[in-house]
Every structure is written in structure tokens, then in C-alpha cells.
Scaffold this motif. Sequence first.
Motif, PDB file in Angstrom:
ATOM      1  N   THR A 111       0.825  -1.210   0.000  1.00  0.00           N
ATOM      2  CA  THR A 111       0.000   0.000   0.000  1.00  0.00           C
ATOM      3  C   THR A 111       0.859   1.259   0.000  1.00  0.00           C
ATOM      4  OG1 THR A 111      -0.133  -0.026   2.414  1.00  0.00           O
ATOM      5  CG2 THR A 111      -1.899  -1.145   1.212  1.00  0.00           C
ATOM      6  N   VAL A 112       0.369   2.250  -0.746  1.00  0.00           N
ATOM      7  CA  VAL A 112       1.020   3.557  -0.843  1.00  0.00           C
ATOM      8  C   VAL A 112      -0.021   4.619  -0.537  1.00  0.00           C
ATOM      9  CG1 VAL A 112       2.154   5.214  -2.393  1.00  0.00           C
ATOM     10  CG2 VAL A 112       2.660   2.765  -2.591  1.00  0.00           C
ATOM     11  N   HIS A 113       0.355   5.611   0.250  1.00  0.00           N
ATOM     12  CA  HIS A 113      -0.546   6.748   0.466  1.00  0.00           C
ATOM     13  C   HIS A 113       0.080   7.984  -0.170  1.00  0.00           C
ATOM     14  CE1 HIS A 113      -4.056   8.535   2.400  1.00  0.00           C
ATOM     15  NE2 HIS A 113      -3.313   9.607   2.544  1.00  0.00           N
ATOM     16  N   TYR A 114      -0.696   8.606  -1.060  1.00  0.00           N
ATOM     17  CA  TYR A 114      -0.216   9.744  -1.846  1.00  0.00           C
ATOM     18  C   TYR A 114      -0.930  11.001  -1.346  1.00  0.00           C
ATOM     19  CZ  TYR A 114       1.217  12.158  -6.204  1.00  0.00           C
ATOM     20  OH  TYR A 114       1.777  13.004  -7.135  1.00  0.00           O
ATOM     21  N   VAL A 115      -0.201  11.919  -0.840  1.00  0.00           N
ATOM     22  CA  VAL A 115      -0.640  13.163  -0.195  1.00  0.00           C
ATOM     23  C   VAL A 115      -0.768  12.916   1.308  1.00  0.00           C
ATOM     24  CG1 VAL A 115      -2.250  15.087  -0.051  1.00  0.00           C
ATOM     25  CG2 VAL A 115      -1.961  13.902  -2.225  1.00  0.00           C
ATOM     26  N   SER A 116       0.163  13.446   2.038  1.00  0.00           N
ATOM     27  CA  SER A 116       0.182  13.223   3.484  1.00  0.00           C
ATOM     28  C   SER A 116      -0.994  13.895   4.175  1.00  0.00           C
ATOM     29  CB  SER A 116       1.482  13.781   4.081  1.00  0.00           C
ATOM     30  OG  SER A 116       1.427  13.773   5.492  1.00  0.00           O
ATOM     31  N   PRO A 117      -1.627  13.196   5.119  1.00  0.00           N
ATOM     32  CA  PRO A 117      -2.571  13.917   5.981  1.00  0.00           C
ATOM     33  C   PRO A 117      -1.793  14.929   6.815  1.00  0.00           C
ATOM     34  CG  PRO A 117      -2.137  11.724   6.844  1.00  0.00           C
ATOM     35  CD  PRO A 117      -1.472  11.784   5.494  1.00  0.00           C
ATOM     36  N   SER A 118      -2.479  15.873   7.378  1.00  0.00           N
ATOM     37  CA  SER A 118      -1.808  16.951   8.123  1.00  0.00           C
ATOM     38  C   SER A 118      -1.414  16.491   9.521  1.00  0.00           C
ATOM     39  CB  SER A 118      -2.723  18.182   8.193  1.00  0.00           C
ATOM     40  OG  SER A 118      -3.063  18.621   6.905  1.00  0.00           O
ATOM     41  N   LEU A 141       4.943  18.104  -0.048  1.00  0.00           N
ATOM     42  CA  LEU A 141       5.623  19.240   0.556  1.00  0.00           C
ATOM     43  C   LEU A 141       6.858  18.768   1.312  1.00  0.00           C
ATOM     44  CD1 LEU A 141       2.378  20.917   1.967  1.00  0.00           C
ATOM     45  CD2 LEU A 141       3.447  21.292  -0.259  1.00  0.00           C
ATOM     46  N   PRO A 142       7.951  19.516   1.247  1.00  0.00           N
ATOM     47  CA  PRO A 142       9.209  19.041   1.826  1.00  0.00           C
ATOM     48  C   PRO A 142       9.187  18.876   3.337  1.00  0.00           C
ATOM     49  CG  PRO A 142       9.412  21.317   1.044  1.00  0.00           C
ATOM     50  CD  PRO A 142       8.115  20.795   0.522  1.00  0.00           C
ATOM     51  N   PHE A 143       8.508  19.780   4.056  1.00  0.00           N
ATOM     52  CA  PHE A 143       8.519  19.674   5.518  1.00  0.00           C
ATOM     53  C   PHE A 143       7.729  18.456   5.992  1.00  0.00           C
ATOM     54  CE2 PHE A 143       5.027  22.638   4.507  1.00  0.00           C
ATOM     55  CZ  PHE A 143       3.964  22.052   5.168  1.00  0.00           C
ATOM     56  N   GLU A 144       6.809  17.953   5.149  1.00  0.00           N
ATOM     57  CA  GLU A 144       6.079  16.738   5.508  1.00  0.00           C
ATOM     58  C   GLU A 144       7.016  15.532   5.523  1.00  0.00           C
ATOM     59  OE1 GLU A 144       1.650  17.656   3.705  1.00  0.00           O
ATOM     60  OE2 GLU A 144       3.185  16.903   2.356  1.00  0.00           O
ATOM     61  N   ALA A 145       7.864  15.435   4.493  1.00  0.00           N
ATOM     62  CA  ALA A 145       8.801  14.311   4.419  1.00  0.00           C
ATOM     63  C   ALA A 145       9.733  14.301   5.620  1.00  0.00           C
ATOM     64  CB  ALA A 145       9.600  14.385   3.115  1.00  0.00           C
ATOM     65  N   ALA A 146      10.174  15.477   6.041  1.00  0.00           N
ATOM     66  CA  ALA A 146      11.075  15.563   7.201  1.00  0.00           C
ATOM     67  C   ALA A 146      10.398  15.008   8.451  1.00  0.00           C
ATOM     68  CB  ALA A 146      11.498  17.013   7.424  1.00  0.00           C
TER      69      ALA A 146
END
Length: 381
Positions: A111-118, A141-146
Motif C-alpha cells: 500500500t502507498v498513500h499519496y498526499v500526506s494527511p496533516s 511538501l518538503p517539511f512533511e517528508a522531514a
Amino acid sequence: MKIFVVAGELSGDILGADLLRRLKQHYPEAEFLGLGGEKMQAAGLKSLYPLETLSVMGLVEVLKHLPKLLKVRKHLYQAALDWRADLMIGIDAPDFNLGLEKKLRRQGIKTVHYVSPSVWAWRQGRIKGIKKSCDLMLTLLPFEAAFYQQHQMPVCFVGHPTADHFPLQPDKNAARAALQITNSAPLISLLPGSRAGEVARLAPLFLQVAQRLHRRHPSWQFVLPAASPQRHQELEAHLAQWPVEGLRLLQGQADLALQAADACLLASGTVALEAMFCKTPMVVSYKVAPLTWWLGKKLLKTPWVSLPNLLAQKTLVPERLQDQAQLELLVEDIETLILNPEVALTQTQAFYALHQQLQCQASETAVQAIKPLLPSVSSTE
């Protein structure tokens, strides 16, 4: 190769269509089943439900539709199993998709989730559930990946597909010509959202703002793009109650309306990002049910809700939310953008830098991140 894909709203349909087209380039024999809109269906998806099925916003609002949503999720779960899906990609709609992803992952489906929840903004404890639900998180968004990296969650920052579609230097004159706007007077675009609930709450207020601005500045022009035929009908009804002389109601064409405008008043959401890519000065507004707002304020970990402000990590654009979504305040905000060019310029200069940051060929980057999770099938690229 069988890929099960579920998107929850118009923005997810756009993201999903781009991703499906790119996957098809790499894997021409790939099949897609799940839930999506017209754009994803045109890219090859067989959709089991209309896109609007999951377009419910707000904590309180979801409760009213919960029995139906649970029934839909149960059906999609069984459909994915019966179809023997190799992979599931959930696009946004986290409260719906993460639960579905978790159940399918337990059955051995990647499974892959595309677009991080907040999750970085509120209810950070959800990270534990997310790690159990998906094998990979794709963030725009870059800060989400961090944030995910800090929590040892497999993640890939892919950038934003919409950033790839918009040129860094928009052509306002061409957009005005396409909309047949020959007058050089200021043009304001009104975008009260793509969901029925958003239009019901925001359209009357936005139209009253336009009425007031027209009385003060008779030469100013207004356009109101409808996100879908259903929204067009709803906006027509609102216009009958709050008519604005000279306002043009458009069917779609939101991109042109944003590029052509000197300022825009819009609902918080993806459209704020699109306005940023168009380098259009903006004012963001939003209203939800009172209980939803109260709960959200208790849980929110950031001082902003609009994507331009979150990316800039400062108050770059005005946010008029809930009790602050008032006629006089919004009128004053729009007048400031039109009558004080230096204020508008501060926004647009920041928009250029943020746009460049998000231009990463998102769909191709996403495919490359997904590839290790797919069966060992030769890619054409």
C-alpha cells in the motif's frame, strides 16, 4: 499488473490522473480499479463509485455520512481482494483511505498513500496508525517528508504535480484574452470551493464581498469559476439571491480565472496552491460547522491553515477563518491587494521561490518511488 486506486475529491482526481498516465507509460499492461473522477477514468481507471462519494469535509459533517462511507469502504476492500490487486494507492482522503490501506496490507497487498494527511499539524499520534497502514508515504511538501523521516516512516518527497503544469512566469494577457476580458480594470476571481458544503457556506459571503466592492469601485470586474456542473447550479442559485453586476459565472476555467486576476478571494485548500503557482495575490477564507471549528482549534499544532503560509512558515497571505470570515474584513483585504501594489508584490515574489521548490516532476518521481513495491514486471522505461 493490477493497481487499486482510491481518490476522494477533485484535487485527488487530478493528482491520480497524472500518476496513472505515468504508470501506464512505464507499465503499458497495468490495469486500474477503484474510485476516482472523470480525469482518472480518462487515464484508465474503472471507478466503482462517483468521485463525490468521499467529498465530505469536517469532523461533524463526516459523522452524518459515516454509515454510507463504511459501507463503501467495505465494498472497496472486498473488490480489491476479489480482483487480486498487486498494489493499492490511496490518494488523499486519509480518514477513509488509511483504514482501507491497513486492512488490505494485512492481506499482503502493498500500500502507498499519496498526499500526506496533516499529521504534522494536528493529531500527531496518528503516525503510529499510518505506519501500520502503508508501506510508503508520498508527500507533496518538503517539511512533511522531514516529519516522517523523524518517525522512521518510509517516505518520498515528490513535489507537487500542479507545480509542474504551471509556468514560472504566467501569461496574464493570454489568460484575459482566453476569457474575452478586454477591459484593463482590476479583475477579482472568487473561488468558494469545490465541495457542496464549502459553496453553501462561502459563496453567499464571497458574493456580498463582490457586491460591496462593486459599489465602491464600479469599474472592477469579477469572475466566479464553478468547479463542476453541480457547483455551477448551486452558484447560479446564490447569484439569484446576491447578484453582482458584471460578474461572470464560468464553467470550470479556474486556472484561467486565477491567471487573469489581479487578486483572488478563495477557500482554503488546493486552490490556494494553484493561485500561488499563478502568482496571483490572494486572501484565504474558510468556514466549517462550529463544533468542527472548536475541535480543530483544540488539536491544531500550527498557526496557519493555507498552504502558501505553511510553505513560507510565516503569514504571507491573509487568512480569514470562521469568525474572522467577515464582510468588512474581506473587503478591506481585497482593496489592500488592489490599491497597494507593494503588498501584492510581496506575495508574488515569495510565490516564485515557493513554486520553484515544488517543481520536481512529481508524477515521475512518485512512480520511481513506487517501483520497488510492484511485482517484478519489466518496465518500458
